[in-house]
Each structure stands twice: as structure tokens, then as C-alpha cells.
Design a protein around this motif. Structure first.
Motif, PDB file in Angstrom:
ATOM      1  N   PHE A  83      41.977  51.772  41.023  1.00 25.93           N
ATOM      2  CA  PHE A  83      42.926  50.703  40.692  1.00 25.93           C
ATOM      3  C   PHE A  83      43.981  50.588  41.777  1.00 25.93           C
ATOM      4  N   LEU A  84      44.526  51.732  42.199  1.00 23.37           N
ATOM      5  CA  LEU A  84      45.582  51.717  43.207  1.00 23.37           C
ATOM      6  C   LEU A  84      45.062  51.209  44.544  1.00 23.37           C
ATOM      7  N   GLU A 115      44.730  47.335  35.458  1.00 21.13           N
ATOM      8  CA  GLU A 115      44.057  48.072  34.381  1.00 21.13           C
ATOM      9  C   GLU A 115      43.725  47.157  33.203  1.00 21.13           C
ATOM     10  N   GLU A 116      44.652  46.280  32.843  1.00 24.54           N
ATOM     11  CA  GLU A 116      44.471  45.444  31.649  1.00 24.54           C
ATOM     12  C   GLU A 116      43.610  44.211  31.888  1.00 24.54           C
ATOM     13  N   HIS A 117      43.621  43.661  33.110  1.00 23.81           N
ATOM     14  CA  HIS A 117      42.983  42.369  33.321  1.00 23.81           C
ATOM     15  C   HIS A 117      41.898  42.333  34.388  1.00 23.81           C
ATOM     16  N   MET A 118      41.889  43.300  35.284  1.00 18.76           N
ATOM     17  CA  MET A 118      40.924  43.228  36.379  1.00 18.76           C
ATOM     18  C   MET A 118      39.940  44.383  36.422  1.00 18.76           C
ATOM     19  N   ALA A 119      40.227  45.441  35.702  1.00 16.80           N
ATOM     20  CA  ALA A 119      39.381  46.639  35.788  1.00 16.80           C
ATOM     21  C   ALA A 119      37.969  46.356  35.290  1.00 16.80           C
ATOM     22  N   VAL A 135      54.911  39.609  48.485  1.00 17.01           N
ATOM     23  CA  VAL A 135      54.316  40.282  47.333  1.00 17.01           C
ATOM     24  C   VAL A 135      55.295  41.321  46.802  1.00 17.01           C
ATOM     25  N   VAL A 136      55.365  41.454  45.483  1.00 16.49           N
ATOM     26  CA  VAL A 136      56.095  42.557  44.873  1.00 16.49           C
ATOM     27  C   VAL A 136      55.075  43.430  44.146  1.00 16.49           C
ATOM     28  N   ILE A 137      55.136  44.729  44.414  1.00 10.91           N
ATOM     29  CA  ILE A 137      54.254  45.706  43.767  1.00 10.91           C
ATOM     30  C   ILE A 137      55.087  46.516  42.786  1.00 10.91           C
ATOM     31  N   ASP A 138      54.648  46.548  41.545  1.00  7.60           N
ATOM     32  CA  ASP A 138      55.294  47.287  40.463  1.00  7.60           C
ATOM     33  C   ASP A 138      54.429  48.525  40.224  1.00  7.60           C
ATOM     34  N   ASN A 139      54.970  49.697  40.608  1.00  5.35           N
ATOM     35  CA  ASN A 139      54.143  50.892  40.542  1.00  5.35           C
ATOM     36  C   ASN A 139      55.010  52.141  40.497  1.00  5.35           C
ATOM     37  N   CYS A 140      54.385  53.253  40.189  1.00  6.49           N
ATOM     38  CA  CYS A 140      55.023  54.558  40.322  1.00  6.49           C
ATOM     39  C   CYS A 140      54.097  55.431  41.151  1.00  6.49           C
ATOM     40  N   THR A 163      51.895  42.091  41.614  1.00  7.74           N
ATOM     41  CA  THR A 163      50.774  42.929  41.225  1.00  7.74           C
ATOM     42  C   THR A 163      51.317  44.250  40.686  1.00  7.74           C
ATOM     43  N   SER A 164      50.541  44.858  39.809  1.00 12.46           N
ATOM     44  CA  SER A 164      50.947  46.133  39.215  1.00 12.46           C
ATOM     45  C   SER A 164      49.713  46.892  38.759  1.00 12.46           C
ATOM     46  N   TYR A 165      49.914  48.179  38.571  1.00 13.32           N
ATOM     47  CA  TYR A 165      48.837  49.016  38.042  1.00 13.32           C
ATOM     48  C   TYR A 165      48.407  48.501  36.660  1.00 13.32           C
ATOM     49  N   ASP A 166      49.396  48.195  35.811  1.00 15.48           N
ATOM     50  CA  ASP A 166      49.074  47.709  34.462  1.00 15.48           C
ATOM     51  C   ASP A 166      48.256  46.425  34.504  1.00 15.48           C
ATOM     52  N   LEU A 167      48.618  45.526  35.413  1.00 16.25           N
ATOM     53  CA  LEU A 167      47.901  44.267  35.550  1.00 16.25           C
ATOM     54  C   LEU A 167      46.435  44.520  35.893  1.00 16.25           C
TER      55      LEU A 167
END
Length: 172
Positions: free
Chosen positions: A63-64, A40-44, A81-86, A34-38
Motif C-alpha cells: 500500500f505504501l 486500503e479502503e478503496h484501492m487495495a 499532492v498532500v500525503i496523509d500518513n504515519c 492520498t493516504s494509507y486509509d484511502l
């Protein structure tokens, strides 16, 4: 028993998504991503990208919150789970993350890359606001390397960085 959550914390364009894919290739069990971009782009919700919605949290925090809540649900079902985030220090994102993931095994990974290479990658991507990566690198939290279980420099091959994380988790 809860799965493990791997939190990749690094600025935009530092190689977190590529690192996540490489982790998924070598992980001994399914590793969900999972990621912020994911989000924002697909679930928001459609509304976020088209007009303001009064009475609802800011899109970033929402989102976060959904990302961490989803990751916790996946981990609580026994999956990794791997989380891709800043995580950055201008909002209380670190506290939100830690609250949503409390009680679940976590491995915190700092994803580092020198500023010149970060700038080069950001420009090459062509889909990021120029300067976002630098701003995030300056505002990342936690700042202290001692707060992380693993530190990787993504100037090195991503597959090698994935092996470093794998070895830290599985003791190999």
C-alpha cells in the motif's frame, strides 16, 4: 516542473485527514490527496482483505509503495499532492518514502498532538484499534523535530495549522 509533495506525518487520530481537507481549501492550485486509509479502503486488491497471497509483498509495504509511487507520478505531472500518513520505525518505511519521492520538492510536516487528546480522539472515532495512535506516536520516524520543515500541533484549529503550512510553503 514537478509539483510539491506535502507529507503529513503523524499518528492515527491526530487530525491529518482534516488538515489535508483544510489545505485543499486554501491551496492556490488543485491539491491532490492520498493516504494509507484511502488505498486500503478503496484501492487495495480484494485479495488482501480476504486471504493471504503468497509471493506478494506485505499489504502494508505494498500500500505504501503504491501511495508514494502514485504521489510521485502526480507531482511529476506538475500537480501538488498532500500525503496523509504515519511513518514508523519498525519497518523501513522512511527509506521507501524517500526513494519513491526522490528528486521531487517535498515539505515534511510533523503533526503533533498530546497523548491524552490523541487517546480521546481515537476512542471517539470508534473505527480504530485502541492503542494504535499511542503505538504510532511512540514509533514515528523521523523522531527529531529538526528533520521536519514544519511542525503543527493539531490541538489548535485545523484551519490555523493549514495556514502555518501554507505560509511555510509560499513564504507568506
Amino acid at each position: 516542473m514537478a509539483g510539491t509533495i506535502i507529507i503529513l506525518n503523524g499518528p492515527s487520530s491526530s487530525g491529518k485527514s482534516t488538515l489535508s481537507r483544510n489545505l485543499q481549501k486554501i491551496w492556490p492550485n488543485p491539491l491532490y490527496y492520498t493516504s494509507y486509509d484511502l488505498l486500503e479502503e478503496h484501492m487495495a486488491p480484494y485479495i488482501y482483505s480476504h486471504h493471504a497471497y503468497e509471493g506478494f509483498p506485505s499489504p502494508v509495504k505494498d500500500f505504501l509503495d503504491m501511495m508514494y509511487t502514485s504521489a510521485a507520478a502526480i507531482a511529476n505531472s506538475g500537480r501538488d499532492v498532500v500525503i496523509d500518513n504515519c511513518l514508523f520505525d519498525t519497518e523501513d518505511i522512511d527509506a521507501l518514502c524517500r526513494d519513491r519521492l526522490a528528486g521531487i520538492p517535498q515539505v515534511w510536516v510533523r503533526v503533533k498532538l498530546d497523548q491524552d487528546e490523541l487517546d480521546r480522539r481515537e476512542i471517539a472515532r470508534g473505527n480504530r484499534a485502541i492503542g494504535k495512535a499511542k503505538w504510532q506516536a511512540e514509533h514515528i520516524t523521523p523522531k527529531d523535530d529538526a528533520a521536519y520543515d514544519v511542525i503543527v500541533d493539531t490541538a489548535n484549529p485545523s484551519a490555523d495549522c493549514a495556514k502555518i503550512i501554507y505560509n511555510a510553503v509560499f513564504g507568506e
